[in-house]
Design an enzyme around this catalytic site. Sequence first.
Site, PDB file in Angstrom:
ATOM      1  N   GLY A 147       0.775  -1.231   0.000  1.00  0.00           N
ATOM      2  CA  GLY A 147       0.000   0.000   0.000  1.00  0.00           C
ATOM      3  C   GLY A 147       0.804   1.277   0.000  1.00  0.00           C
ATOM      4  O   GLY A 147       0.336   2.310   0.494  1.00  0.00           O
ATOM      5  N   MET A 152      -4.040  -6.926  -7.343  1.00  0.00           N
ATOM      6  CA  MET A 152      -3.556  -7.937  -8.275  1.00  0.00           C
ATOM      7  C   MET A 152      -4.701  -8.738  -8.901  1.00  0.00           C
ATOM      8  O   MET A 152      -4.728  -9.970  -8.848  1.00  0.00           O
ATOM      9  CB  MET A 152      -2.568  -8.867  -7.565  1.00  0.00           C
ATOM     10  CG  MET A 152      -1.418  -8.132  -6.901  1.00  0.00           C
ATOM     11  SD  MET A 152      -0.524  -7.035  -8.033  1.00  0.00           S
ATOM     12  CE  MET A 152       0.293  -8.263  -9.045  1.00  0.00           C
ATOM     13  N   ASN A 162       1.554   3.222  -2.557  1.00  0.00           N
ATOM     14  CA  ASN A 162       0.873   4.229  -3.371  1.00  0.00           C
ATOM     15  C   ASN A 162      -0.379   4.751  -2.676  1.00  0.00           C
ATOM     16  O   ASN A 162      -0.736   5.929  -2.825  1.00  0.00           O
ATOM     17  CB  ASN A 162       0.545   3.671  -4.757  1.00  0.00           C
ATOM     18  CG  ASN A 162       1.671   3.884  -5.741  1.00  0.00           C
ATOM     19  OD1 ASN A 162       2.097   5.006  -5.978  1.00  0.00           O
ATOM     20  ND2 ASN A 162       2.172   2.791  -6.318  1.00  0.00           N
ATOM     21  N   ASP A 174      -9.640  -0.161 -18.281  1.00  0.00           N
ATOM     22  CA  ASP A 174     -10.698  -0.845 -19.023  1.00  0.00           C
ATOM     23  C   ASP A 174     -10.596  -2.330 -18.713  1.00  0.00           C
ATOM     24  O   ASP A 174      -9.885  -2.728 -17.792  1.00  0.00           O
ATOM     25  CB  ASP A 174     -10.621  -0.537 -20.524  1.00  0.00           C
ATOM     26  CG  ASP A 174      -9.316  -0.964 -21.162  1.00  0.00           C
ATOM     27  OD1 ASP A 174      -8.610  -1.820 -20.591  1.00  0.00           O
ATOM     28  OD2 ASP A 174      -8.996  -0.455 -22.252  1.00  0.00           O
ATOM     29  N   GLU A 175     -11.318  -3.150 -19.475  1.00  0.00           N
ATOM     30  CA  GLU A 175     -11.358  -4.578 -19.149  1.00  0.00           C
ATOM     31  C   GLU A 175     -10.126  -5.340 -19.625  1.00  0.00           C
ATOM     32  O   GLU A 175     -10.008  -6.546 -19.383  1.00  0.00           O
ATOM     33  CB  GLU A 175     -12.623  -5.229 -19.723  1.00  0.00           C
ATOM     34  CG  GLU A 175     -12.773  -5.115 -21.218  1.00  0.00           C
ATOM     35  CD  GLU A 175     -13.555  -3.881 -21.648  1.00  0.00           C
ATOM     36  OE1 GLU A 175     -14.116  -3.904 -22.757  1.00  0.00           O
ATOM     37  OE2 GLU A 175     -13.596  -2.897 -20.879  1.00  0.00           O
ATOM     38  N   LEU A 188      -9.882  -6.454 -13.743  1.00  0.00           N
ATOM     39  CA  LEU A 188     -11.284  -6.127 -13.521  1.00  0.00           C
ATOM     40  C   LEU A 188     -12.155  -6.604 -14.677  1.00  0.00           C
ATOM     41  O   LEU A 188     -11.755  -6.576 -15.836  1.00  0.00           O
ATOM     42  CB  LEU A 188     -11.459  -4.621 -13.343  1.00  0.00           C
ATOM     43  CG  LEU A 188     -10.670  -3.965 -12.214  1.00  0.00           C
ATOM     44  CD1 LEU A 188     -11.091  -2.507 -12.073  1.00  0.00           C
ATOM     45  CD2 LEU A 188     -10.832  -4.704 -10.894  1.00  0.00           C
ATOM     46  N   HIS A 230       1.116   1.682 -12.964  1.00  0.00           N
ATOM     47  CA  HIS A 230       1.888   0.522 -13.436  1.00  0.00           C
ATOM     48  C   HIS A 230       3.362   0.916 -13.581  1.00  0.00           C
ATOM     49  O   HIS A 230       3.663   1.998 -14.099  1.00  0.00           O
ATOM     50  CB  HIS A 230       1.344   0.043 -14.786  1.00  0.00           C
ATOM     51  CG  HIS A 230       2.035  -1.180 -15.298  1.00  0.00           C
ATOM     52  ND1 HIS A 230       1.788  -2.433 -14.773  1.00  0.00           N
ATOM     53  CD2 HIS A 230       2.977  -1.345 -16.258  1.00  0.00           C
ATOM     54  CE1 HIS A 230       2.553  -3.317 -15.407  1.00  0.00           C
ATOM     55  NE2 HIS A 230       3.285  -2.680 -16.308  1.00  0.00           N
ATOM     56  N   ARG A 272     -14.377 -14.179 -11.667  1.00  0.00           N
ATOM     57  CA  ARG A 272     -14.051 -12.750 -11.669  1.00  0.00           C
ATOM     58  C   ARG A 272     -15.273 -11.871 -11.502  1.00  0.00           C
ATOM     59  O   ARG A 272     -15.299 -10.970 -10.672  1.00  0.00           O
ATOM     60  CB  ARG A 272     -13.311 -12.381 -12.952  1.00  0.00           C
ATOM     61  CG  ARG A 272     -12.759 -10.960 -12.913  1.00  0.00           C
ATOM     62  CD  ARG A 272     -12.319 -10.459 -14.277  1.00  0.00           C
ATOM     63  NE  ARG A 272     -11.458 -11.394 -14.976  1.00  0.00           N
ATOM     64  CZ  ARG A 272     -11.105 -11.263 -16.237  1.00  0.00           C
ATOM     65  NH1 ARG A 272     -11.556 -10.230 -16.937  1.00  0.00           N
ATOM     66  NH2 ARG A 272     -10.317 -12.135 -16.826  1.00  0.00           N
ATOM     67  N   GLU A 313       6.174   6.972  -9.124  1.00  0.00           N
ATOM     68  CA  GLU A 313       4.777   6.545  -9.002  1.00  0.00           C
ATOM     69  C   GLU A 313       4.047   7.411  -7.987  1.00  0.00           C
ATOM     70  O   GLU A 313       2.925   7.881  -8.216  1.00  0.00           O
ATOM     71  CB  GLU A 313       4.705   5.079  -8.572  1.00  0.00           C
ATOM     72  CG  GLU A 313       5.138   4.065  -9.606  1.00  0.00           C
ATOM     73  CD  GLU A 313       4.998   2.647  -9.091  1.00  0.00           C
ATOM     74  OE1 GLU A 313       3.977   2.349  -8.437  1.00  0.00           O
ATOM     75  OE2 GLU A 313       5.907   1.825  -9.333  1.00  0.00           O
TER      76      GLU A 313
END
Length: 205
Positions: free
Chosen positions: A13, A91, A15, A142-143, A94, A110, A66, A175
């Site tokens: 955690g 991890m 970020n 996005d997916e 989505l 990323h 999922r 980041e």
Amino acid sequence: MSYRIAVLLSGRGSNFEALADSIAAGRIPGAEIVLVLSNREDAPGLARATARGIPTRVIPSKGLQREVYDKLVVTDLKRSGVELVCLAGFMRLLSPYFVASFPQRILNIHPSLLPSFPGLEAQRQALDYGVKFSGCTVHLVDENLDAGPILAQAIVPVRDDDTDATLSARILAEEHRIYSDAVRLILSGRFRIEGRRVIALPNQS
């Protein structure tokens, strides 16, 4: 009234903490982290959130398909009135259901200059490939894996003596900086999307 943010994480955690520090320092005006959610009950980021007085939630993902899992998470996020979702080492890929539930309101960080080196161990991928520059990317989710429109990037030179650990540490510092910048841009609403390009709009006087 604060803009309500949820952070999803699976690990330490760092970020999340950088975002929380930026909010506390006033660098992301009008924002509040209202929930830190993890798919792992042993994620160190949960303890860090608790220490800050931020509510946490664990929804274990093991053994769940999922979309079944994502529906549980989305229900919890909406119950908490979440308006922006920030992935911070979460991890999981989505589902379309999750993405459609928060259109253009899910961000991910990323550790590479996307579209180069998506997926796991991006720093190791960069070293193995022999690139001279790596970095990090904040993008809309996005997916697909690490594939959404790019909001912010930072370049980190790769040194000849770099290891996974040394390169990762220098990327991580960037980041922490650009994630706050990207969240601030999204919350300002001063941007437009043309195809894959995210174009920041000038401040209104």
